[in-house]
Motif scaffolding. Sequence first.
Motif, short mmCIF file in Angstrom:
data_model
loop_
_atom_site.label_atom_id
_atom_site.label_comp_id
_atom_site.label_asym_id
_atom_site.label_seq_id
_atom_site.Cartn_x
_atom_site.Cartn_y
_atom_site.Cartn_z
N ASP A 117 0.81 -1.23 0.00
CA ASP A 117 0.00 0.00 0.00
C ASP A 117 0.83 1.27 0.00
OD1 ASP A 117 0.91 -0.45 2.53
OD2 ASP A 117 -1.05 -0.33 3.51
N SER A 121 1.23 5.49 -3.19
CA SER A 121 1.44 6.94 -3.13
C SER A 121 2.91 7.32 -3.15
CB SER A 121 0.79 7.51 -1.86
OG SER A 121 1.28 6.86 -0.70
N ALA A 152 -8.24 -0.73 -0.95
CA ALA A 152 -8.17 0.72 -0.80
C ALA A 152 -9.47 1.25 -0.22
CB ALA A 152 -7.88 1.39 -2.13
N GLN A 155 -11.76 6.83 -0.42
CA GLN A 155 -11.02 8.06 -0.66
C GLN A 155 -9.78 7.82 -1.52
OE1 GLN A 155 -12.07 7.03 2.34
NE2 GLN A 155 -13.79 8.45 2.58
N GLN A 156 -9.33 6.57 -1.59
CA GLN A 156 -8.14 6.25 -2.39
C GLN A 156 -8.51 5.74 -3.79
OE1 GLN A 156 -6.50 3.43 0.51
NE2 GLN A 156 -4.69 4.72 0.67
N LEU A 159 -6.47 6.97 -6.61
CA LEU A 159 -5.11 6.44 -6.62
C LEU A 159 -5.06 5.07 -7.28
CD1 LEU A 159 -2.29 7.22 -5.74
CD2 LEU A 159 -2.76 6.23 -3.50
#
Length: 270
Positions: A117, A121, A152, A155-156, A159
């Motif tokens: 994970d 990012s 995820a 909110q991710q 991404l």
Amino acid sequence: MSFPILQKYLARLSDGVASSIWLDQEGKAQGRFFNCTMTSAFQPIRQLDGNRVVAYEGLARSVSAQDQGLSLWKLLDHAASDDESIELDRLCRMLHAINFFRQAEAAAADLYLNVHDRLLSAVSSNHGHAFRRILDALELPLARVVLQLPAATPQQGWLLNYVSDNYRRNGFRFAVNVNSPRAALAVLDRLRPDVFKLDVRDLREEDGVSALLQRCAAAGVAVVFRRLETPPQLAALRELHAAAGGALLVQGYLLDAPHALLRQPAQRAA
């Protein structure tokens, strides 16, 4: 061995060429991170119907003479910075690719590799590009590598979109870990993954599982139920398979423990 460039690379490693990766006396690739020596273990992914091994998941393990090394990822990743975590992840992928494709038993199976994970990012540029260059340099088959994206939060979502699109553009297939059948249905059309991976304990949502299996069968998306550990879980999967149809894949300690050497299906059949 059917990969001559990999064979030449392994020969260089066995000759003591300076590298962050080396071979032990049995020919297994090893690497070092934070003074920990690690290697690869592989857990089979099987078809529920027929028990055939279709893939192996690569896992980072400490070196052990009994082939029972400890899982190192969480310990090392928690001690690493973002940059060091990227370095660790790439080292593990390289080790797993070498240790997998050097074995003749890998000829008919895919290799699943985790994307942890923090990398979602932490990598600021083209996801998958560096690993593709390694595979291309060793002339290893990109089409047989499946990159596993972590679960995820909503909110991710952006991404996951960005990362999965990068992997697809670099020629990789990818799997998405999901926490529930509903979560999988929510991203099926948006991400268009090749594989979903669900915890077998999510079978409690039977309606959601049946709907997911039907949608995935229509879309050509494989579904792997992981952490299969008890006979009742296996029985529940067989009932689900009989009712919903479609191909189910399973993975877990009830069927196989991770090992450094790949095993033939007949040797490891449950």
